[in-house]
Design a protein around this motif. Structure first.
Motif, mmCIF file in Angstrom:
data_model
loop_
_atom_site.group_PDB
_atom_site.id
_atom_site.type_symbol
_atom_site.label_atom_id
_atom_site.label_comp_id
_atom_site.label_asym_id
_atom_site.label_seq_id
_atom_site.Cartn_x
_atom_site.Cartn_y
_atom_site.Cartn_z
ATOM 1 N N ARG A 213 51.083 31.691 -17.531
ATOM 2 C CA ARG A 213 52.316 31.246 -16.877
ATOM 3 C C ARG A 213 51.960 30.374 -15.676
ATOM 4 O O ARG A 213 50.847 30.420 -15.162
ATOM 5 C CB ARG A 213 53.141 32.446 -16.412
ATOM 6 N N ARG A 214 52.925 29.576 -15.234
ATOM 7 C CA ARG A 214 52.726 28.680 -14.092
ATOM 8 C C ARG A 214 53.149 29.362 -12.801
ATOM 9 O O ARG A 214 54.221 29.971 -12.722
ATOM 10 C CB ARG A 214 53.555 27.408 -14.257
ATOM 11 N N ILE A 215 52.329 29.230 -11.775
ATOM 12 C CA ILE A 215 52.698 29.748 -10.457
ATOM 13 C C ILE A 215 53.551 28.722 -9.739
ATOM 14 O O ILE A 215 53.159 27.559 -9.590
ATOM 15 C CB ILE A 215 51.440 30.064 -9.630
ATOM 16 N N VAL A 216 54.726 29.146 -9.321
ATOM 17 C CA VAL A 216 55.619 28.302 -8.532
ATOM 18 C C VAL A 216 55.642 28.901 -7.126
ATOM 19 O O VAL A 216 56.227 29.968 -6.900
ATOM 20 C CB VAL A 216 57.036 28.259 -9.135
ATOM 21 N N ALA A 217 54.975 28.211 -6.199
ATOM 22 C CA ALA A 217 54.794 28.768 -4.857
ATOM 23 C C ALA A 217 56.055 28.603 -4.022
ATOM 24 O O ALA A 217 56.618 27.501 -3.933
ATOM 25 C CB ALA A 217 53.614 28.091 -4.172
ATOM 26 N N LEU A 218 56.490 29.699 -3.400
ATOM 27 C CA LEU A 218 57.611 29.680 -2.469
ATOM 28 C C LEU A 218 57.093 30.012 -1.073
ATOM 29 O O LEU A 218 56.147 30.786 -0.914
ATOM 30 C CB LEU A 218 58.660 30.723 -2.864
ATOM 31 N N ALA A 219 57.741 29.451 -0.060
ATOM 32 C CA ALA A 219 57.412 29.795 1.325
ATOM 33 C C ALA A 219 58.088 31.112 1.678
ATOM 34 O O ALA A 219 59.272 31.305 1.385
ATOM 35 C CB ALA A 219 57.871 28.689 2.271
ATOM 36 N N PRO A 220 57.359 32.027 2.333
ATOM 37 C CA PRO A 220 57.967 33.340 2.645
ATOM 38 C C PRO A 220 59.153 33.285 3.604
ATOM 39 O O PRO A 220 59.906 34.264 3.693
ATOM 40 C CB PRO A 220 56.805 34.117 3.273
ATOM 41 N N ASP A 221 59.312 32.183 4.313
ATOM 42 C CA ASP A 221 60.382 32.130 5.321
ATOM 43 C C ASP A 221 61.487 31.146 4.951
ATOM 44 O O ASP A 221 62.276 30.748 5.804
ATOM 45 C CB ASP A 221 59.792 31.747 6.681
ATOM 46 N N ARG A 222 61.593 30.769 3.680
ATOM 47 C CA ARG A 222 62.611 29.802 3.292
ATOM 48 C C ARG A 222 63.063 30.060 1.857
ATOM 49 O O ARG A 222 62.250 30.328 0.980
ATOM 50 C CB ARG A 222 62.052 28.373 3.415
ATOM 51 N N VAL A 223 64.379 29.965 1.605
ATOM 52 C CA VAL A 223 64.929 30.119 0.267
ATOM 53 C C VAL A 223 65.186 28.730 -0.304
ATOM 54 O O VAL A 223 65.968 27.962 0.269
ATOM 55 C CB VAL A 223 66.237 30.930 0.294
ATOM 56 N N PRO A 224 64.563 28.362 -1.409
ATOM 57 C CA PRO A 224 64.768 27.015 -1.965
ATOM 58 C C PRO A 224 66.142 26.880 -2.608
ATOM 59 O O PRO A 224 66.789 27.869 -2.968
ATOM 60 C CB PRO A 224 63.650 26.897 -2.998
ATOM 61 N N ASP A 225 66.564 25.647 -2.779
ATOM 62 C CA ASP A 225 67.836 25.390 -3.449
ATOM 63 C C ASP A 225 67.716 25.518 -4.955
ATOM 64 O O ASP A 225 68.676 25.875 -5.641
ATOM 65 C CB ASP A 225 68.340 23.988 -3.101
ATOM 66 N N THR A 226 66.533 25.202 -5.478
ATOM 67 C CA THR A 226 66.317 25.237 -6.916
ATOM 68 C C THR A 226 64.886 25.653 -7.186
ATOM 69 O O THR A 226 64.013 25.558 -6.298
ATOM 70 C CB THR A 226 66.602 23.856 -7.544
#
Length: 519
Positions: A279-292
């Motif tokens: 599977r592909r890792i989609v990195a998110l920042a711990p202090d921000r919620v993305p729009d998509t």
């Protein structure tokens, strides 16, 4: 119906056990009331038990004149040695009274209503039964008082090095361990008792749970008491560890090539597991919620490892809205939920409402808060109906089975470990403050963790700083780069420090690191 000798064996064990606890605590602690509403000191509780035996067996069964001040029993204090002599005398007197009793005969006097015995006691046998019930009940209370009052034993690094644990066993003899997320602070006495009891019984055969596996019920009750969320009773599955739960969820909720969103930096075995699954890792920042997000699964580690962030309700609601927009399954790893520092509070993701519960797999274990990683027992509360059906369609032996000992330890932790956990949290809070002050003095980038016993430290010079610090300071930390490898996020210059150890060991760890970081 038990014999008189069986009765005396049981009551004698209770008195001996309580006397042993009082003797072990010594004069100071035995006369100390723990900070729990309504609790007595061990000395006073044992004095009360002697009063019970003296009055109910002596006055009501044997017919002796007995002077008793029940209220004074609960406030009594004094040196331990004379009290232990009174216990020996009381045990002998109880034996004499019981052997001379007419179990079906009437009481020798009317019970004093001020002594709060059960209503309707009319025979000598019933009075002796009341003594038995009081002594055995208070023996259990005495064990709790001991656990609340007994000072935590110093961390013995030689003992830790001699065991099978990787945290210390893999180190050189002059290196201190502050890396992998184990604690050096022992286990809760109820866990120890449950395991030793099984060993004493040599209870290692194929398990039989007449009322069903006790782990799901213990988990559900713990979550309701501790976090205000009542899991649905038919959705809890038992696994070996949270990493297995992630792997199973990956296989049944996603397909090869699908994206898996996860906050980075992230626990390295999670990153490796996602990659190994294709599977592909989609990195998110711990202090921000993305729009998509281009993903099928959201892995939410809360409290977060390694930063220690505790996600706020608004952030969780934002992640839920993201999951709804993209129809994501959410794997909520909440293994550090019981290690949150005030004023922060853990909110289970599935507790946000029916929509959250419907799409969330809540994964947790007693292993982090109660120091049981090597025993291997975890639970998954599986909200998505399709995922439950997929798992239930597999052969019953597909997932393996955690051991009897791991189940007993987990149940003991969640049912009886709360008092010990509060003492542990006080120790961790003090260690957390010590690390924060130390890091500030050195100018390191550090935000005190809101949960976990892990400090995420930035601004450490040089490549692979954890390796350098192990060579120069003889302290093993976790390498920051491992928490983002292959994700495109740069965590070079960070290290993770595990402060779940004794204050003296932590002081030595920080003392060793100071000159190496101050250069």
């Amino acid at each position: 119906m038990i014999t008189v000798e069986e009765y005396l064996d049981a009551t004698g064990r209770a008195l001996t056990g309580m006397a042993g606890i009082v003797a072990g605590l010594g004069d100071e602690l035995a006369n100390t009331r723990p900070p729990v509403q309504g609790a007595s000191s061990p000395y006073a509780l044992l004095t009360h038990c002697l009063g019970v035996a003296g009055y109910w067996a002596g006055a009501l069964v044997a017919g002796r004149a007995v002077e008793r001040d029940r209220d004074a029993e609960f406030t009594s204090a004094g040196p331990v040695a004379p009290l232990l002599e009174r216990v020996d005398a009381a045990r002998r007197q109880l034996a004499e009274d019981a052997r001379g009793a007419d179990f079906a005969g009437p009481l020798r006097a009317a019970p004093d209503p001020g002594f709060l015995g059960p209503a309707g006691i009319a025979t000598q046998g019933a009075a002796l039964l009341h003594v038995y019930e009081e002594l055995t009940q208070h023996h259990g209370q005495m064990e709790i008082l001991r656990d609340l009052l007994r000072p935590q034993r110093p961390v013995d690094t030689a003992r830790l090095r001699s065991g099978t644990g990787v945290k210390w066993g893999s180190l050189g003899p002059d290196t201190l361990g502050a890396w992998v997320a184990d604690m050096d602070l022992g286990v809760a006495p109820p866990i120890r008792r449950a395991l030793l009891d099984a060993v004493d019984r040599e209870d290692f055969g194929y398990p039989h749970w007449p009322a069903g596996d006790p782990v799901p019920a213990a988990f559900e009750a713990w979550m309701a008491r501790r976090h205000g969320w009542t899991p649905a009773g038919d959705r809890t599955r038992v696994f070996t560890d949270v990493l297995q739960i992630l792997q199973v969820t990956l296989e049944h909720a996603t397909r090869p090539g699908d994206g898996v969103a996860i906050h980075v930096p992230a626990y390295p075995p999670f990153l490796e597991s996602i990659r190994r699954a294709g599977r592909r890792i989609v990195a998110l920042a711990p202090d921000r919620v993305p729009d998509t997000v281009d993903a099928r699964l959201l892995v939410l580690v809360n409290p977060h490892n390694p930063t220690g962030r505790v996600f706020r309700r608004g952030e969780l609601e934002g992640l839920l809205a993201l999951a709804e927009r993209h129809d994501l399954t959410v794997l909520a790893d909440e293994i550090h939920a019981d290690l949150v520092y005030a004023p922060h509070a853990h909110l289970p993701f599935a507790a946000l409402g029916p929509e959250a519960a419907r799409r969330t797999v809540t994964a947790t274990s007693a292993t982090k808060a109660f120091n049981l990683a090597g025993l291997r027992c975890a639970v998954a509360h599986v909200g998505p109906a399709a995922l439950r059906a997929s798992l239930d369609a597999l052969p019953i032996d597909y997932f393996g089975t955690p051991s009897t000992l791991s189940r007993l330890a987990t149940v003991a932790a969640w049912r009886d470990g709360a008092a010990w956990l509060e003492r542990l949290r006080a120790t961790l809070a003090a260690n957390r403050a010590a690390v924060a002050g130390w890091a500030a003095g050195l100018g390191l980038a550090h935000t005190p963790p809101e949960g976990t016993y892990l400090a995420w430290l930035g601004g450490v010079p040089g490549p692979l700083p954890a390796q350098r610090l192990e060579r120069t300071a003889r302290v093993r930390l976790s390498e920051g780069a491992d928490f983002s490898r292959g994700t495109g996020v740069d965590t070079e210059g960070f290290v993770r420090l595990n402060f779940a150890t004794g204050p003296a060991v932590l002081a030595e760890i920080l003392e060793r690191l100071t000159p190496a970081l101050a250069r």
